[in-house]
Write an enzyme that holds these catalytic residues in place. Structure first.
Site, PDB file in Angstrom:
ATOM      1  N   ARG A   1       5.839   1.617  -6.369  1.00 57.07           N
ATOM      2  CA  ARG A   1       4.336   1.832  -7.326  1.00 57.07           C
ATOM      3  C   ARG A   1       3.198   1.717  -6.856  1.00 57.07           C
ATOM      4  O   ARG A   1       3.348   1.505  -5.493  1.00 57.07           O
ATOM      5  CB  ARG A   1       4.168   0.632  -8.577  1.00 57.07           C
ATOM      6  CG  ARG A   1       4.549  -0.802  -8.311  1.00 57.07           C
ATOM      7  CD  ARG A   1       3.789  -1.871  -7.156  1.00 57.07           C
ATOM      8  NE  ARG A   1       2.055  -1.024  -7.398  1.00 57.07           N
ATOM      9  CZ  ARG A   1       1.277  -1.337  -6.446  1.00 57.07           C
ATOM     10  NH1 ARG A   1       1.738  -1.257  -5.187  1.00 57.07           N
ATOM     11  NH2 ARG A   1      -0.336  -0.720  -6.568  1.00 57.07           N
ATOM     12  N   GLY A   2       1.731   2.413  -6.772  1.00 56.76           N
ATOM     13  CA  GLY A   2       1.119   2.589  -6.025  1.00 56.76           C
ATOM     14  C   GLY A   2       1.110   3.797  -6.000  1.00 56.76           C
ATOM     15  O   GLY A   2       1.680   4.978  -5.578  1.00 56.76           O
TER      16      GLY A   2
ATOM     17  N   ARG B   1       5.815   9.297 -14.449  1.00 53.35           N
ATOM     18  CA  ARG B   1       4.168   8.263 -14.353  1.00 53.35           C
ATOM     19  C   ARG B   1       3.280   9.987 -14.598  1.00 53.35           C
ATOM     20  O   ARG B   1       3.241  10.317 -13.901  1.00 53.35           O
ATOM     21  CB  ARG B   1       3.469   7.661 -13.387  1.00 53.35           C
ATOM     22  CG  ARG B   1       5.064   6.705 -13.255  1.00 53.35           C
ATOM     23  CD  ARG B   1       5.033   5.322 -12.352  1.00 53.35           C
ATOM     24  NE  ARG B   1       3.199   4.389 -13.307  1.00 53.35           N
ATOM     25  CZ  ARG B   1       3.035   4.162 -12.701  1.00 53.35           C
ATOM     26  NH1 ARG B   1       3.138   3.064 -11.500  1.00 53.35           N
ATOM     27  NH2 ARG B   1       2.094   2.534 -13.246  1.00 53.35           N
TER      28      ARG B   1
ATOM     29  N   GLN C   1      -0.564  -7.149 -10.245  1.00 52.18           N
ATOM     30  CA  GLN C   1      -0.198  -6.787  -8.854  1.00 52.18           C
ATOM     31  C   GLN C   1      -1.322  -6.959  -7.398  1.00 52.18           C
ATOM     32  O   GLN C   1      -1.046  -7.404  -6.690  1.00 52.18           O
ATOM     33  CB  GLN C   1      -0.683  -5.276  -8.631  1.00 52.18           C
ATOM     34  CG  GLN C   1       0.596  -4.380  -9.993  1.00 52.18           C
ATOM     35  CD  GLN C   1       0.107  -3.899 -11.030  1.00 52.18           C
ATOM     36  OE1 GLN C   1      -0.475  -4.786 -11.632  1.00 52.18           O
ATOM     37  NE2 GLN C   1       0.408  -2.744 -11.149  1.00 52.18           N
TER      38      GLN C   1
ATOM     39  N   ASP D   1      -6.136   5.822  -8.748  1.00 51.72           N
ATOM     40  CA  ASP D   1      -4.834   6.801  -9.497  1.00 51.72           C
ATOM     41  C   ASP D   1      -5.492   8.382  -9.173  1.00 51.72           C
ATOM     42  O   ASP D   1      -4.610   8.918  -9.036  1.00 51.72           O
ATOM     43  CB  ASP D   1      -4.637   6.340 -10.332  1.00 51.72           C
ATOM     44  CG  ASP D   1      -3.804   4.834  -9.981  1.00 51.72           C
ATOM     45  OD1 ASP D   1      -2.750   4.931  -9.512  1.00 51.72           O
ATOM     46  OD2 ASP D   1      -4.914   4.410 -10.488  1.00 51.72           O
TER      47      ASP D   1
ATOM     48  N   LYS E   1      -6.642   1.318 -12.083  1.00 53.41           N
ATOM     49  CA  LYS E   1      -6.388   0.061 -12.653  1.00 53.41           C
ATOM     50  C   LYS E   1      -6.675  -0.513 -14.062  1.00 53.41           C
ATOM     51  O   LYS E   1      -7.949  -0.581 -13.593  1.00 53.41           O
ATOM     52  CB  LYS E   1      -5.520  -1.040 -11.435  1.00 53.41           C
ATOM     53  CG  LYS E   1      -4.981  -2.111 -12.451  1.00 53.41           C
ATOM     54  CD  LYS E   1      -3.343  -1.712 -12.995  1.00 53.41           C
ATOM     55  CE  LYS E   1      -2.847  -1.016 -12.865  1.00 53.41           C
ATOM     56  NZ  LYS E   1      -1.932  -0.581 -13.208  1.00 53.41           N
TER      57      LYS E   1
HETATM   58  O1  MRU Z   1       0.563   1.179 -12.460  1.00 56.17           O
HETATM   59  P1  MRU Z   1       0.677   1.326 -10.451  1.00 56.17           P
HETATM   60  O2  MRU Z   1       0.615  -0.627  -9.828  1.00 56.17           O
HETATM   61  O3  MRU Z   1       1.127   1.775  -9.821  1.00 56.17           O
HETATM   62  O4  MRU Z   1      -0.775   0.835 -10.296  1.00 56.17           O
HETATM   63  C1  MRU Z   1      -0.948   1.923  -9.422  1.00 56.17           C
HETATM   64  C2  MRU Z   1      -2.352   1.063  -8.208  1.00 56.17           C
HETATM   65  O5  MRU Z   1      -2.026   0.572  -7.881  1.00 56.17           O
HETATM   66  C3  MRU Z   1      -4.104   1.161  -8.695  1.00 56.17           C
HETATM   67  O6  MRU Z   1      -4.140   1.438  -9.703  1.00 56.17           O
HETATM   68  C4  MRU Z   1      -4.461   0.978  -7.508  1.00 56.17           C
HETATM   69  O7  MRU Z   1      -5.694   0.212  -7.011  1.00 56.17           O
HETATM   70  C5  MRU Z   1      -4.344   2.673  -7.380  1.00 56.17           C
HETATM   71  S1  MRU Z   1      -4.595   2.663  -5.501  1.00 56.17           S
HETATM   72  C6  MRU Z   1      -2.810   2.514  -5.350  1.00 56.17           C
END
Ligand code: MRU
Length: 348
Positions: free
Chosen positions: A51-52, A91, A190, A231, A242
């Site tokens: 993830r990320g 996703r 996270q 994201d 997030k």
């Molecule tokens: O749902 P995730 O854990 O894949 O979320 C994405 C993120 O890691 C966060 O939103 C993060 O702050 C963005 S940068 C990777």
């Protein structure tokens, strides 16, 4: 980054297999897993083993390259098109995933080998961009600063280095005395699990705070700066990140705390005019209703932590309007939303 003295990337390709750090087991167990075919990669992204934004982008690129290697010659294009849809449906929010799928799909039109090279290039670029973001972001960090961050935009969320945490690692390695407040980031935690683990590995002084403590700490003057990841960034500078980021940004503005977003330009979506057009993922209510962790004998267990019979609503991201953002730290420098045109930046 190093784990127990060994250098790792979060995701990489060797031969026809993709290897990755299983993030759902962290910080309790460090485990490398193998995705033999592209549908294994899709499963790893869907279930958030990987993830990320940057990490899923790199994995999506590798998955597309695997699909090119798997595709029967007689069915090459239909197979690739199906894989492209499948990977694209894992996703919806992170731009990097779609950026990678399209880039590798185009390369696959030349040959499977070109697809693999393109995917490797995306992973290498993600790592190099994150390192650069560390360099630029570090210029904003002064000795003695207290920095708050949300979710995990460290090296686990990218191929290496990370975005929001990259400047922090750089500042720490230069001997600047800094302290990090890591939002726990419910429901998947996270921040409490991954950011805290990363900071601990790197020896950066930090503490975990509940998601709802940020405003109080800012009101006391305990936060000098906030850095978060992203994201997807729309053409007008609105940022999807997030869930909970928007609240922090509003509060930061109220208390005069500089609010920075750190993201590579592969996270920018020039075709998306504003934040309201960014698709926001809604995830399972189980992520709120249950929490998961290891029992004393090492098994992973899921327990109910909410009132039995209640439902839960779980939007995974929110959108912070550009007006709340002090600056976006990219691999090409720091830009001010509203002042720098995103389209211009991407064509530089
Ligand atoms: O749902 P995730 O854990 O894949 O979320 C994405 C993120 O890691 C966060 O939103 C993060 O702050 C963005 S940068 C990777």
């Amino acid at each position: 980054m190093k784990v127990n003295g060994i250098d790792y990337r979060t995701v990489w390709m060797e031969g026809t297999s993709v290897f990755f750090i299983e993030q759902n087991l962290l910080p309790f167990r460090f485990s490398i897993q193998e995705a033999k075919i592209h549908t294994d990669c899709c499963h790893a992204i869907r279930t958030m083993m990987v993830r990320g934004a940057g990490a899923i982008g790199a994995m999506a690129g590798f998955a597309m390259a695997q699909a090119a290697l798997e595709a029967p010659a007689s069915e090459y294009l239909p197979y690739l098109n199906e894989a492209r849809l499948d990977i694209g449906s894992t996703r919806p929010t992170a731009r990097n995933l779609f950026y990678a799928v399209e880039k590798v799909f185009v390369a696959a039109m030349e040959s499977p080998a070109a697809a693999v090279a393109a995917a490797q290039g995306i992973a290498d670029r993600d790592s190099a961009d994150s390192e650069k973001i560390g360099e630029f972001g570090n210029r904003l960090i002064r000795d003695g600063m207290n920095i708050e961050t949300h979710c995990n935009a460290g090296w686990l969320a990218f191929v290496d280095y990370g975005t929001a945490l990259s400047p922090i690692y750089r500042a720490h390695s230069q001997g600047k005395k800094i302290f990090v407040y890591a939002d726990e980031t419910r429901p998947r935690n996270q921040g409490a699990r991954l950011t805290a683990w990363e900071l601990h590995q790197a020896g950066v002084p930090h503490t975990i705070i509940p998601d709802n403590a940020g405003a109080y700490l800012m009101s006391l003057g305990k936060i000098d700066m906030m850095i978060v990841g992203a994201d997807r960034i729309a053409a007008n500078g609105d940022v999807a990140n997030k869930i909970g980021t928007l609240e922090k940004a509003i509060v930061a503005k109220e208390y005069g705390v500089p609010f920075y977003v750190a993201a590579p330009t592969s996270t920018f979506d020039a075709a998306c005019a504003g934040g309201s057009l960014i698709p926001i993922e809604s995830r399972s209510e189980d992520e709120i209703l249950f929490q998961e962790g290891p029992t004393p004998d090492g098994r992973f267990e899921k327990i109910l932590v909410c009132s039995p019979g209640s439902t839960a609503y779980n939007p995974a991201f929110d959108v912070t309007p550009a007006k709340y953002i002090t600056g976006i730290i990219t691999e090409r420098g720091i830009i001010t939303p509203g002042k720098t045109q995103i389209g211009q930046l991407l064509s530089m």
